[in-house]
Design an enzyme around this catalytic site. Structure first.
Site, mmCIF file in Angstrom:
data_model
loop_
_atom_site.group_PDB
_atom_site.id
_atom_site.type_symbol
_atom_site.label_atom_id
_atom_site.label_comp_id
_atom_site.label_asym_id
_atom_site.label_seq_id
_atom_site.Cartn_x
_atom_site.Cartn_y
_atom_site.Cartn_z
ATOM 1 N N GLU A 1 42.539 36.454 40.735
ATOM 2 C CA GLU A 1 42.102 37.482 41.688
ATOM 3 C C GLU A 1 40.620 37.839 41.530
ATOM 4 O O GLU A 1 39.901 38.006 42.506
ATOM 5 C CB GLU A 1 42.969 38.734 41.491
ATOM 6 C CG GLU A 1 42.821 39.763 42.577
ATOM 7 C CD GLU A 1 43.846 40.878 42.422
ATOM 8 O OE1 GLU A 1 45.062 40.586 42.550
ATOM 9 O OE2 GLU A 1 43.450 42.026 42.160
ATOM 10 N N ASP A 2 40.160 37.954 40.300
ATOM 11 C CA ASP A 2 38.830 38.534 40.046
ATOM 12 C C ASP A 2 37.778 37.544 39.564
ATOM 13 O O ASP A 2 36.612 37.921 39.406
ATOM 14 C CB ASP A 2 38.929 39.651 38.994
ATOM 15 C CG ASP A 2 39.735 40.845 39.470
ATOM 16 O OD1 ASP A 2 39.913 40.985 40.697
ATOM 17 O OD2 ASP A 2 40.188 41.636 38.628
ATOM 18 N N HIS B 1 41.522 46.106 29.254
ATOM 19 C CA HIS B 1 42.699 46.186 30.131
ATOM 20 C C HIS B 1 43.615 44.985 29.910
ATOM 21 O O HIS B 1 44.834 45.131 29.793
ATOM 22 C CB HIS B 1 42.239 46.269 31.592
ATOM 23 C CG HIS B 1 43.320 46.006 32.596
ATOM 24 N ND1 HIS B 1 44.442 46.805 32.712
ATOM 25 C CD2 HIS B 1 43.477 45.025 33.535
ATOM 26 C CE1 HIS B 1 45.226 46.327 33.673
ATOM 27 N NE2 HIS B 1 44.667 45.248 34.181
ATOM 28 N N ASP C 1 50.759 46.337 33.969
ATOM 29 C CA ASP C 1 49.479 46.557 34.652
ATOM 30 C C ASP C 1 49.376 48.009 35.127
ATOM 31 O O ASP C 1 48.345 48.665 34.955
ATOM 32 C CB ASP C 1 49.403 45.589 35.842
ATOM 33 C CG ASP C 1 48.039 45.569 36.513
ATOM 34 O OD1 ASP C 1 47.028 45.515 35.793
ATOM 35 O OD2 ASP C 1 48.006 45.596 37.753
ATOM 36 N N HIS D 1 46.326 37.674 33.874
ATOM 37 C CA HIS D 1 46.949 38.099 35.136
ATOM 38 C C HIS D 1 45.945 38.436 36.249
ATOM 39 O O HIS D 1 46.297 38.357 37.421
ATOM 40 C CB HIS D 1 47.929 39.258 34.918
ATOM 41 C CG HIS D 1 47.289 40.606 34.714
ATOM 42 N ND1 HIS D 1 46.837 41.023 33.490
ATOM 43 C CD2 HIS D 1 47.019 41.608 35.586
ATOM 44 C CE1 HIS D 1 46.316 42.241 33.620
ATOM 45 N NE2 HIS D 1 46.411 42.623 34.875
ATOM 46 N N ASP D 2 44.711 38.795 35.892
ATOM 47 C CA ASP D 2 43.713 39.095 36.927
ATOM 48 C C ASP D 2 42.700 37.962 37.116
ATOM 49 O O ASP D 2 41.729 38.117 37.860
ATOM 50 C CB ASP D 2 42.957 40.386 36.576
ATOM 51 C CG ASP D 2 43.802 41.639 36.798
ATOM 52 O OD1 ASP D 2 44.571 41.661 37.785
ATOM 53 O OD2 ASP D 2 43.702 42.585 35.993
HETATM 54 ZN ZN ZN Z 1 45.348 44.172 35.909
#
Ligand code: ZN
Length: 179
Positions: free
Chosen positions: A65-66, A35, A122, A61-62
């Site tokens: 967040e992750d 991804h 995204d 980009h994630d």
């Molecule tokens: Zn993403």
């Protein structure tokens, strides 16, 4: 400041390390890094390689967040702009999913031009991952739900890059053909 190639290469490596072992939602349990690679490459293509920080932010980009990556770490290792772009694409995970989704729609028009492009890329990637041959009823429902919401987010992000806008419209068309 890292050279453009080093910036992107180091972003890709950090993303691979931090998301190691994670799988993405949708199509066949793909590794999460697929991804990130797709989003980064959509951004590189959309801007014809003119914005290395944007592509690096696509890889990352994630990551806030992750994973346990922080904005400060990204600012130190990459640049303040890369860190700011990733922070702009980070949801507050302490909120319930419905609220996070609502805020993405509300806040999309206020994002920086670069963050808007990341958000569209995204949504292209996530829509594509949900498009599968012979979807089950549950997969079809998930796709319909995702596309309806993603279209609202993208509506607030459009106009910065015609190619990316069109790619998203193509993904929605492909999705709707299955619904
Ligand atoms: Zn993403």
């Amino acid at each position: 400041m890292l050279t453009p190639i080093r910036l992107i290469s180091e972003a890709a490596e950090l993303a691979a390390q931090r998301h190691n072992g994670m799988a993405r939602k949708g199509r066949g349990n793909e590794p999460y890094i697929n991804h990130l690679a797709e989003v980064a490459n959509l951004l590189a293509t959309a801007t014809d390689g003119a914005d290395a920080e944007l592509v690096a932010a696509g890889w990352l980009h994630d990551s806030i967040e992750d994973t346990d990556t922080t904005r400060e770490e990204l600012a130190q290792r990459f640049s303040e702009r890369v860190a700011a772009l990733v922070a702009e694409c980070t949801d507050d995970m302490s909120l319930p999913k419905a609220e996070r989704r609502r805020l993405q729609v509300r806040d999309a028009p206020k994002k920086s031009p670069g963050a808007k492009l990341i958000k569209i890329a995204d949504k292209i990637s996530n829509t594509g991952a949900r498009i599968q041959t012979d979807p089950s009823a549950a997969e079809r429902a998930d796709l319909a739900d995702y596309v309806a919401w993603a279209s609202q987010v993208v509506a607030g992000c459009r106009g910065g890059n015609a190619w990316l806008d069109e790619k998203f419209d193509d993904a929605v068309k492909a999705a709707r053909a299955l619904l």
